[in-house]
Design an enzyme around this catalytic site. Structure first.
Site, PDB file in Angstrom:
ATOM      1  N   GLU A 275      37.620  15.104  47.932  1.00 47.61           N
ATOM      2  CA  GLU A 275      36.453  15.825  48.477  1.00 47.61           C
ATOM      3  C   GLU A 275      36.460  15.820  49.994  1.00 47.61           C
ATOM      4  OE1 GLU A 275      32.350  16.167  47.332  1.00 47.61           O
ATOM      5  OE2 GLU A 275      32.885  14.769  45.705  1.00 47.61           O
TER       6      GLU A 275
ATOM      7  N   ASP B  61      44.399  19.936  57.707  1.00 54.48           N
ATOM      8  CA  ASP B  61      43.143  20.610  57.394  1.00 54.48           C
ATOM      9  C   ASP B  61      43.064  21.820  58.308  1.00 54.48           C
ATOM     10  OD1 ASP B  61      40.812  20.423  55.596  1.00 54.48           O
ATOM     11  OD2 ASP B  61      39.741  20.676  57.473  1.00 54.48           O
TER      12      ASP B  61
ATOM     13  N   GLY C 116      45.260  32.517  50.997  1.00 52.23           N
ATOM     14  CA  GLY C 116      44.005  32.476  51.745  1.00 52.23           C
ATOM     15  C   GLY C 116      43.666  33.807  52.409  1.00 52.23           C
TER      16      GLY C 116
ATOM     17  N   ASP D 191      45.413  35.403  54.618  1.00 54.89           N
ATOM     18  CA  ASP D 191      46.590  36.111  55.150  1.00 54.89           C
ATOM     19  C   ASP D 191      46.497  37.638  55.027  1.00 54.89           C
ATOM     20  OD1 ASP D 191      47.814  33.836  56.068  1.00 54.89           O
ATOM     21  OD2 ASP D 191      49.180  33.631  54.379  1.00 54.89           O
TER      22      ASP D 191
HETATM   23  P1  IMP Z   1      42.073  23.272  53.488  1.00 55.87           P
HETATM   24  O1  IMP Z   1      43.002  23.187  52.334  1.00 55.87           O
HETATM   25  O2  IMP Z   1      40.840  22.482  53.374  1.00 55.87           O
HETATM   26  O3  IMP Z   1      42.789  23.029  54.787  1.00 55.87           O
HETATM   27  O4  IMP Z   1      41.531  24.761  53.456  1.00 55.87           O
HETATM   28  C1  IMP Z   1      41.949  25.671  54.322  1.00 55.87           C
HETATM   29  C2  IMP Z   1      41.479  27.054  53.905  1.00 55.87           C
HETATM   30  O5  IMP Z   1      41.614  27.854  55.083  1.00 55.87           O
HETATM   31  C3  IMP Z   1      42.390  27.689  52.846  1.00 55.87           C
HETATM   32  O6  IMP Z   1      41.864  27.592  51.555  1.00 55.87           O
HETATM   33  C4  IMP Z   1      42.450  29.125  53.302  1.00 55.87           C
HETATM   34  O7  IMP Z   1      41.340  29.827  52.814  1.00 55.87           O
HETATM   35  C5  IMP Z   1      42.320  29.022  54.812  1.00 55.87           C
HETATM   36  N1  IMP Z   1      43.668  28.909  55.437  1.00 55.87           N
HETATM   37  C6  IMP Z   1      44.231  27.825  56.012  1.00 55.87           C
HETATM   38  N2  IMP Z   1      45.462  28.102  56.449  1.00 55.87           N
HETATM   39  C7  IMP Z   1      45.686  29.384  56.127  1.00 55.87           C
HETATM   40  C8  IMP Z   1      46.810  30.232  56.311  1.00 55.87           C
HETATM   41  O8  IMP Z   1      47.869  29.878  56.830  1.00 55.87           O
HETATM   42  N3  IMP Z   1      46.667  31.482  55.856  1.00 55.87           N
HETATM   43  C9  IMP Z   1      45.524  31.936  55.268  1.00 55.87           C
HETATM   44  N4  IMP Z   1      44.461  31.182  55.049  1.00 55.87           N
HETATM   45  C10 IMP Z   1      44.543  29.896  55.490  1.00 55.87           C
END
Ligand code: IMP
Length: 189
Positions: free
Chosen positions: A39, A68, A150, A152
């Site tokens: 979490e 992150d 994500g 992209d």
């Molecule tokens: P994390 O896993 O908590 O770091 O969540 C990061 C979120 O940010 C992901 O679920 C994506 O929605 C977005 N994100 C982070 N890095 C990228 C990337 O390289 N491309 C597109 N979306 C990204």
């Protein structure tokens, strides 16, 4: 060869991270048998990256790396930021998240945005380092392309006229916020 556990189960992140850190063997959470959700309760990238590393280090007592990251949109006062993965709700899909973002930017001319990554490298509770990387760009009018993950399909990096979803993984791996943070890591380790 050095072994580091990656505190993420995102296969796209693993590919990008292993690509830049190729001499280092990255062990995934799946490989070490960790299948729970971690979490992310902090409200900063550093805080959430630390939570992921601490959770895994306490269980396995081995060096851990975590990332992150999120998308900061200028017109939306840097939202969705640390909430990027759950912008459209707790169980939102990538498509639901970017569609909500596109709706919130409907008819808005200011489409400036940037991706931010904070990498945490946790060797022990007394030896923790952070590395930050950014990729500036703008939000497209509509989603284009299927590469990556994500946001992209709706993010156009500065200097390009295609989204990260349309650009090849070689290009993304060279210029991404994650690659930039990892290059700083590589200079130190
Ligand atoms: P994390 O896993 O908590 O770091 O969540 C990061 C979120 O940010 C992901 O679920 C994506 O929605 C977005 N994100 C982070 N890095 C990228 C990337 O390289 N491309 C597109 N979306 C990204």
């Amino acid at each position: 060869m050095k072994n580091i556990i990656l505190a993420s189960s995102n296969p796209h992140k693993l590919e990008e991270i292993q690509n830049v850190l190729s001499p280092i063997k990255i062990n995934t959470l799946l490989e070490i048998g960790f299948i729970d959700e971690i979490e992310e309760t902090a409200n900063t990238f550093e805080g959430n990256a630390l939570i992921k590393c601490e959770t895994i280090y306490q269980l396995y007592k081995k060096p851990v790396i975590s990332d992150d990251s999120g998308l900061l949109v200028h017109y939306l006062k840097d939202a969705p930021g640390v909430y990027s993965s759950r912008y459209a709700g707790q169980n939102a899909t990538d498509q639901m998240n970017y569609e909500k973002l596109l709706n919130n930017l409907n008819d808005i001319a200011d489409r400036r945005a940037k991706f931010v990554t904070v990498i945490c490298y946790y060797q022990s509770p007394r030896n923790i380092a952070y590395f930050k990387g950014e990729l500036t760009g703008s939000i497209a009018e509509q989603p284009e392309g299927y590469n990556g993950f994500g946001y992209d399909p709706i993010f156009i990096p500065e200097g390009f006229n295609q989204t990260l979803g349309q650009l090849s993984s070689e290009i993304k791996n060279r210029l991404s916020h994650r690659a930039r943070a990892l290059e700083k890591f590589n200079l130190v380790f």
